[in-house]
Design a protein around this motif. Structure first.
Motif, PDB file in Angstrom:
ATOM      1  N   TRP A 289       0.526  -1.276  -0.110  1.00  0.00           N
ATOM      2  CA  TRP A 289      -0.078  -0.135   0.065  1.00  0.00           C
ATOM      3  C   TRP A 289       0.916   1.212   0.001  1.00  0.00           C
TER       4      TRP A 289
ATOM      5  N   HIS B 204      -7.198  -5.283  -6.076  1.00  0.00           N
ATOM      6  CA  HIS B 204      -7.039  -4.628  -4.866  1.00  0.00           C
ATOM      7  C   HIS B 204      -7.371  -3.125  -4.554  1.00  0.00           C
ATOM      8  N   ILE B 205      -7.990  -2.453  -5.756  1.00  0.00           N
ATOM      9  CA  ILE B 205      -8.895  -1.408  -5.821  1.00  0.00           C
ATOM     10  C   ILE B 205     -10.104  -1.415  -6.072  1.00  0.00           C
TER      11      ILE B 205
ATOM     12  N   GLU C 157     -10.837   1.422  -0.653  1.00  0.00           N
ATOM     13  CA  GLU C 157      -9.482   1.125  -1.244  1.00  0.00           C
ATOM     14  C   GLU C 157      -9.440   2.386  -2.427  1.00  0.00           C
TER      15      GLU C 157
END
Length: 315
Positions: free
Chosen positions: A141, A172-173, A178
């Motif tokens: 991150w 992951h987004i 996020e």
């Protein structure tokens, strides 16, 4: 006596409508379930669209002169290019950059100025198998925003192409938290948002809230809707995005969430000119399925003030 304007019609003069190979069931450069690119281009023009996103690199011709000829023959223009990239994996930077450069070169050659970057997914698009953890580490991150900015600055400096990062299911987004973390940890000069209305709601987010709070970071839009019942199945059964699409999670407006009219109303208030590109995930689908959907979708969005007859100015 003058006739009052239709209450359904939104004044959306800052928005320019387009579509993409995704709405014809195209997810891969080559696949036995996909229509040939010539049929896609023919039907896109037949459906009344002028603008298109390039889709997966290698599906359309990658030689600029040949692509320009195919587009000109049908009166089509390019809104942007599309690429996947693993910004959270430093060891994949060289491979990601090589892929993105190919797309950026072709995008710039068409006269377009946006590159839509989709984060690599952590589940296989066809099998649904997990290929890595769905959670980023603290170190990953910490680097994500900086790596996006590094790429965005390179694209701007070398190709005059703006990076817009696309939240995506099984990436992951995906969730609103996020998305916000990415925006808060990146620089709006180099990294902005491809607001995909369907993927935002798929991840449990609020499209209208994102537009209102991050108006200056919305650089490009994908408009799509999701079926709430299938979204419930996704949560209950932990379905992969590929399986959700096979069950019909992506639907034709005005069905589904978020409400496209509300999204258009909110985007029309922005002090920005934006491409709004239709995507309805259909992979895999029969060859005769996409065209009627594309026509109905364009007509529905046109009734809400979205047209595709002009090129938005860059901010």
């Amino acid at each position: 006596m003058a006739t009052a304007p239709s209450p359904l019609r939104t004044v959306a003069g800052n928005l320019c409508l387009g579509s993409a190979p995704d709405s014809w069931g195209v997810w891969f450069p080559e696949d036995e379930h996909q229509v040939p690119y010539t049929r896609f281009l023919d039907e896109l023009a037949q459906a009344g669209y002028e603008w298109l996103e390039l889709g997966p690199y290698g599906y359309l011709p990658t030689e600029p002169a040949r692509l320009a000829e195919e587009l000109a023959d049908r009166g089509l223009k390019v809104s942007g290019g599309t690429a996947f990239g693993a910004l959270h994996r430093p060891e994949k930077w060289d491979a990601t950059l090589a892929r993105v450069r190919n797309v950026a070169e072709l995008t710039a050659a068409t006269g377009a100025h946006h590159l839509v970057l989709i984060p690599d997914m952590y589940r296989d698009e066809k099998t649904g198998a997990f290929t890595e953890s769905p959670e980023l580490t603290a170190a990953q991150w910490a680097d994500f925003g900086r790596t996006a900015d590094r790429l965005g600055r390179l694209l701007l400096d070398e190709y005059d192409v703006r990076l817009v990062l696309h939240p995506h299911a099984d990436s992951h987004i995906q969730t609103q938290a996020e998305i916000e973390r990415l925006l808060n940890e990146s620089d709006g000069r180099y990294t902005n948002l491809c607001l995909d209305t369907g993927h935002v709601v798929y991840g449990g987010g609020d499209t209208i809230d994102l537009i209102r709070r991050y108006a200056e970071r919305v650089g490009y839009v994908h408009i799509k809707q999701m079926d709430p019942e299938i979204l419930r199945q996704v949560a209950a059964e932990q379905l992969s995005f590929g399986e959700a699409v096979r069950r019909g999670v992506c639907v034709t407006p005005p069905a589904g969430v978020p409400d496209p009219a509300s999204v258009i109303d909110e985007l029309a208030r922005l002090d920005a000119e934006l491409f709004v590109v239709v995507e309805q995930d259909l992979y895999p689908c029969a060859p005769d399925v996409p065209l009627p959907i594309a026509v109905r979708t364009r007509e529905h969005l046109a009734d809400r003030g979205l047209s595709g007859t002009r090129r938005p100015r860059l901010r």
